[in-house]
Design a protein around this motif. Structure first.
Motif, PDB file in Angstrom:
ATOM      1  N   ASN A 123     -10.047   4.389 -10.950  1.00  0.00           N
ATOM      2  CA  ASN A 123     -10.566   3.545 -10.235  1.00  0.00           C
ATOM      3  C   ASN A 123      -9.782   2.635  -8.982  1.00  0.00           C
ATOM      4  N   ASN A 124      -8.684   3.120  -9.187  1.00  0.00           N
ATOM      5  CA  ASN A 124      -7.554   2.383  -8.446  1.00  0.00           C
ATOM      6  C   ASN A 124      -6.830   3.123  -7.180  1.00  0.00           C
ATOM      7  N   ILE A 125      -7.227   4.426  -6.999  1.00  0.00           N
ATOM      8  CA  ILE A 125      -6.972   5.336  -5.799  1.00  0.00           C
ATOM      9  C   ILE A 125      -8.117   5.713  -4.917  1.00  0.00           C
ATOM     10  N   THR A 126      -7.974   5.393  -3.615  1.00  0.00           N
ATOM     11  CA  THR A 126      -8.979   5.654  -2.675  1.00  0.00           C
ATOM     12  C   THR A 126      -8.609   7.025  -1.824  1.00  0.00           C
ATOM     13  N   LEU A 127      -9.717   8.002  -1.801  1.00  0.00           N
ATOM     14  CA  LEU A 127      -9.413   9.075  -0.773  1.00  0.00           C
ATOM     15  C   LEU A 127      -9.940   8.814   0.453  1.00  0.00           C
ATOM     16  N   LEU A 128      -9.304   9.197   1.368  1.00  0.00           N
ATOM     17  CA  LEU A 128      -9.667   9.095   2.791  1.00  0.00           C
ATOM     18  C   LEU A 128      -9.497  10.400   3.482  1.00  0.00           C
ATOM     19  N   GLY A 129     -10.461  10.466   4.618  1.00  0.00           N
ATOM     20  CA  GLY A 129     -10.541  11.969   5.346  1.00  0.00           C
ATOM     21  C   GLY A 129     -11.610  12.586   5.142  1.00  0.00           C
ATOM     22  N   THR A 130     -11.564  14.129   5.095  1.00  0.00           N
ATOM     23  CA  THR A 130     -12.763  14.858   4.840  1.00  0.00           C
ATOM     24  C   THR A 130     -12.682  15.628   3.558  1.00  0.00           C
ATOM     25  N   THR A 131     -13.802  16.433   3.160  1.00  0.00           N
ATOM     26  CA  THR A 131     -13.535  17.155   1.753  1.00  0.00           C
ATOM     27  C   THR A 131     -12.628  18.119   1.860  1.00  0.00           C
ATOM     28  N   ASN A 160       0.764  -1.108   0.002  1.00  0.00           N
ATOM     29  CA  ASN A 160       0.004   0.126  -0.150  1.00  0.00           C
ATOM     30  C   ASN A 160       0.930   1.215   0.040  1.00  0.00           C
ATOM     31  N   VAL A 161       0.630   2.261  -0.807  1.00  0.00           N
ATOM     32  CA  VAL A 161       1.084   3.674  -0.707  1.00  0.00           C
ATOM     33  C   VAL A 161       0.234   4.503  -0.490  1.00  0.00           C
ATOM     34  N   VAL A 162       0.267   5.505   0.592  1.00  0.00           N
ATOM     35  CA  VAL A 162      -0.325   6.483   0.906  1.00  0.00           C
ATOM     36  C   VAL A 162       0.359   7.723   0.723  1.00  0.00           C
ATOM     37  N   MET A 164      14.434   9.287 -12.501  1.00  0.00           N
ATOM     38  CA  MET A 164      15.554  10.354 -12.827  1.00  0.00           C
ATOM     39  C   MET A 164      16.595   9.572 -13.653  1.00  0.00           C
ATOM     40  N   ASP A 165      16.236   8.591 -14.697  1.00  0.00           N
ATOM     41  CA  ASP A 165      17.210   7.834 -15.268  1.00  0.00           C
ATOM     42  C   ASP A 165      17.707   8.302 -16.759  1.00  0.00           C
ATOM     43  N   GLY A 166      16.595   9.240 -16.987  1.00  0.00           N
ATOM     44  CA  GLY A 166      16.774   9.665 -18.339  1.00  0.00           C
ATOM     45  C   GLY A 166      15.912   9.049 -19.289  1.00  0.00           C
ATOM     46  N   ASN A 167      15.183   8.223 -18.751  1.00  0.00           N
ATOM     47  CA  ASN A 167      14.200   7.446 -19.815  1.00  0.00           C
ATOM     48  C   ASN A 167      12.670   7.570 -19.211  1.00  0.00           C
ATOM     49  N   PHE A 168      12.066   7.520 -20.217  1.00  0.00           N
ATOM     50  CA  PHE A 168      10.463   7.469 -19.842  1.00  0.00           C
ATOM     51  C   PHE A 168      10.040   6.230 -20.291  1.00  0.00           C
ATOM     52  N   ASP A 169       9.840   5.379 -19.012  1.00  0.00           N
ATOM     53  CA  ASP A 169       9.594   3.853 -19.234  1.00  0.00           C
ATOM     54  C   ASP A 169       8.775   3.246 -18.233  1.00  0.00           C
ATOM     55  N   PHE A 170       8.561   1.880 -18.191  1.00  0.00           N
ATOM     56  CA  PHE A 170       7.590   1.202 -17.177  1.00  0.00           C
ATOM     57  C   PHE A 170       8.398   1.272 -16.046  1.00  0.00           C
ATOM     58  N   ASP A 171       9.583   1.423 -15.868  1.00  0.00           N
ATOM     59  CA  ASP A 171      10.375   1.471 -14.470  1.00  0.00           C
ATOM     60  C   ASP A 171      10.102   2.872 -13.865  1.00  0.00           C
ATOM     61  N   ASP A 172       9.398   3.743 -14.337  1.00  0.00           N
ATOM     62  CA  ASP A 172       8.856   4.964 -13.671  1.00  0.00           C
ATOM     63  C   ASP A 172       7.492   4.617 -13.230  1.00  0.00           C
ATOM     64  N   GLN A 173       6.836   3.416 -13.228  1.00  0.00           N
ATOM     65  CA  GLN A 173       5.307   3.453 -12.827  1.00  0.00           C
ATOM     66  C   GLN A 173       5.687   2.492 -11.596  1.00  0.00           C
ATOM     67  N   LEU A 174       4.580   2.679 -10.435  1.00  0.00           N
ATOM     68  CA  LEU A 174       4.292   1.691  -9.668  1.00  0.00           C
ATOM     69  C   LEU A 174       3.635   0.537 -10.105  1.00  0.00           C
ATOM     70  N   PRO A 175       4.224  -0.570  -9.457  1.00  0.00           N
ATOM     71  CA  PRO A 175       3.476  -2.041  -9.902  1.00  0.00           C
ATOM     72  C   PRO A 175       1.899  -1.782  -9.847  1.00  0.00           C
ATOM     73  N   VAL A 176       1.374  -2.590 -10.683  1.00  0.00           N
ATOM     74  CA  VAL A 176      -0.130  -2.443 -10.781  1.00  0.00           C
ATOM     75  C   VAL A 176      -0.794  -3.228  -9.595  1.00  0.00           C
ATOM     76  N   GLU A 177      -0.177  -4.026  -8.635  1.00  0.00           N
ATOM     77  CA  GLU A 177      -0.672  -4.593  -7.536  1.00  0.00           C
ATOM     78  C   GLU A 177      -0.569  -3.730  -6.564  1.00  0.00           C
ATOM     79  N   ILE A 178      -0.029  -2.596  -6.427  1.00  0.00           N
ATOM     80  CA  ILE A 178       0.214  -1.675  -5.341  1.00  0.00           C
ATOM     81  C   ILE A 178      -1.209  -0.786  -5.160  1.00  0.00           C
ATOM     82  N   ASN A 179      -1.834  -1.001  -3.904  1.00  0.00           N
ATOM     83  CA  ASN A 179      -2.953  -0.276  -3.466  1.00  0.00           C
ATOM     84  C   ASN A 179      -2.400   1.228  -3.148  1.00  0.00           C
ATOM     85  N   ARG A 180      -3.433   2.096  -3.718  1.00  0.00           N
ATOM     86  CA  ARG A 180      -2.822   3.527  -3.599  1.00  0.00           C
ATOM     87  C   ARG A 180      -4.243   4.267  -2.776  1.00  0.00           C
ATOM     88  N   TYR A 181      -3.685   5.107  -2.024  1.00  0.00           N
ATOM     89  CA  TYR A 181      -4.349   5.964  -1.158  1.00  0.00           C
ATOM     90  C   TYR A 181      -3.942   7.434  -0.971  1.00  0.00           C
TER      91      TYR A 181
END
Length: 443
Positions: A367-375, A278-280, A328-345
């Motif tokens: 669809n894969n990021i959950t907001l917590l807290g108040t408005t 999980n990443v918050v 910051m390796d000079g390339n724009f690729d999949f290494d810049d993305q979080l693994p799809v199985e990571i839950n995001r908040y």
């Protein structure tokens, strides 16, 4: 390749724009502002030039009767203008000062429909500010402008920054002076959440024991990455980006801005044998900041950073869609993305403002990021730095409006974003072990 902020972002092919009106006509006679045609040359007042051209380039220009003084927005505002004599305005100058203010706000205030404003002449009259704004007393004018921006607008981006040289120097960034100023308006810092200082006070009210994590200053505590079991929590209270070459100068061992913090967090979350599931992102006290840094965060959390912008003056609309070189390796690729199985908040609150509101607004449609807290606290228009002919310096919500897009239509985000799961107990949000326990109960 150099690693400045712009080079860490790359158009992913999803950007597009709709142009607005190419030619805008302003009826200056409605505001009794004279334009002079003489010997084949056209002359207009300095204040009109500032209103139309200079302020939109984020520069303050003040004429104090002796010299023209210019300051870039975001730099320390010069006190040199206060070297000129104080005093009242002549009736003719006061009328010009008032008319310029009407023209500026009629043309560039970005929240007129939201505030039910057809024109500012009528609005000034209905709020009881007309006599002071059209009068010769510079102190009364400045106080009326303060009431207008901080009490009636109350939009989070509008505030009086410096009084006119005619009124004399007063530092509104000084807490004691600010309290006196608000007290004179029948207000207090406890009821206001609107300038940088007031929003800071609001944040302290929201949870007084929570430490601040402003990624704008050097030293320890500028920002925070922590791990609690299988959860990584990233906290920062402002979006910031240093003016430097990140490829050559980034220091991920001691992150000092949002860009470095996110790059460091990514390296930790994706490291070999990482336990993170999980990443918050804690934006609950984030008051906004640098838009490029916000896009960088969006690109990391959503794999593509998108900002929708609308110009309320011209009607122009655009979608800016970017990939980011997160590692910051000079390339724009999949290494810049979080693994799809990571839950995001993402944790939000009423103190999440401006870019701190923009980012969760973009998350809301995911669809894969959950907001917590108040408005969240809203703040949909970019700040426009402004001056008056009398030399007062202020900021207001300008015509550049941050939006979300739904079914091809643009909607501003001034009312804030509702969480997917409401959490009002501060000890749940800020006791990180309790927060992780709560996350584990969510579907």
């Amino acid at each position: 390749r150099t690693g400045g902020v712009s080079n860490l972002l790359q158009d992913d092919g999803g950007s597009y724009e709709r142009s607005g009106s190419d030619i805008l006509k302003f009826d200056m006679s409605e505001y009794e502002i004279d334009l002079i045609n003489q010997d084949g040359e056209c002359y207009m007042p300095l204040q009109t030039i500032d209103d139309l051209l200079v302020s939109r380039n984020y520069v303050f220009v003040v004429y104090n009767g002796e010299k023209v003084i210019a300051s870039a927005h975001g730099t320390a505002l010069t006190d040199e203008m206060y070297e000129a004599p104080t005093g009242e305005m002549s009736e003719e100058f006061a009328q010009f000062n008032y008319n310029e203010l009407r023209f500026l706000m009629d043309t560039f205030y970005g929240l007129k429909p939201e505030h039910g404003i057809d024109n500012f002449g009528d609005y000034f009259s209905s709020t009881g500010l007309l006599l002071d704004l059209a009068g010769t007393d510079s102190n009364a004018f400045d106080n009326a402008l303060r009431r207008l921006t901080m009490k009636y607008f109350d939009d989070g981006h509008s505030a009086l920054l410096k009084k006119s040289y005619l009124s004399g120097k007063m530092d509104l960034n000084d807490p004691d002076e600010l309290d006196k100023s608000l007290s004179s308006l029948g207000l207090s810092s406890n009821t206001m959440g609107i300038s940088g200082m007031l929003r800071k006070l609001k944040r302290q009210e929201y949870y007084p024991d929570r430490p601040e994590f402003d990624a704008l200053t050097d030293g320890e505590g500028a920002c925070l990455y922590e791990e609690v079991g299988d959860t990584a929590i990233i906290t920062f209270d402002s979006f910031s980006a240093k003016k430097k070459d990140y490829y050559a100068e980034a220091d991920l061992t001691n992150p000092q801005d949002t860009m470095e913090l996110i790059a460091y967090a990514h390296s930790q979350v994706t490291r070999k044998d990482s336990p993170i599931q999980n990443v918050v992102l804690d934006l609950s006290c984030n008051g906004g900041g640098d838009a490029d840094a916000a896009v960088f965060v969006l690109a990391w959390f959503m794999d593509s950073g998108k900002i929708a912008l609308k110009d309320t003056l011209t009607g122009a609309q655009s979608i800016c869609s970017f990939n980011a070189d997160i590692n910051m390796d000079g390339n724009f690729d999949f290494d810049d993305q979080l693994p799809v199985e990571i839950n995001r908040y993402c944790v939000i609150s009423n103190a999440s403002f401006s870019c701190g509101n923009l980012v969760p607004a973009a998350f809301k449609g995911s669809n894969n990021i959950t907001l917590l807290g108040t408005t969240s606290g809203g703040g949909t228009c970019a700040v426009l730095p402004c001056t008056t002919a009398s030399g007062a310096i202020f900021a207001m919500s300008g015509p550049m409006q941050i939006s979300t897009v739904k079914n091809g239509s643009f909607y501003n985000v001034d009312t804030g974003v509702d969480p997917d799961f409401t959490v009002k107990k501060m000890d749940t949000l800020y006791d990180r072990e309790k927060l992780v326990e709560y996350i584990h109960t969510l579907p």
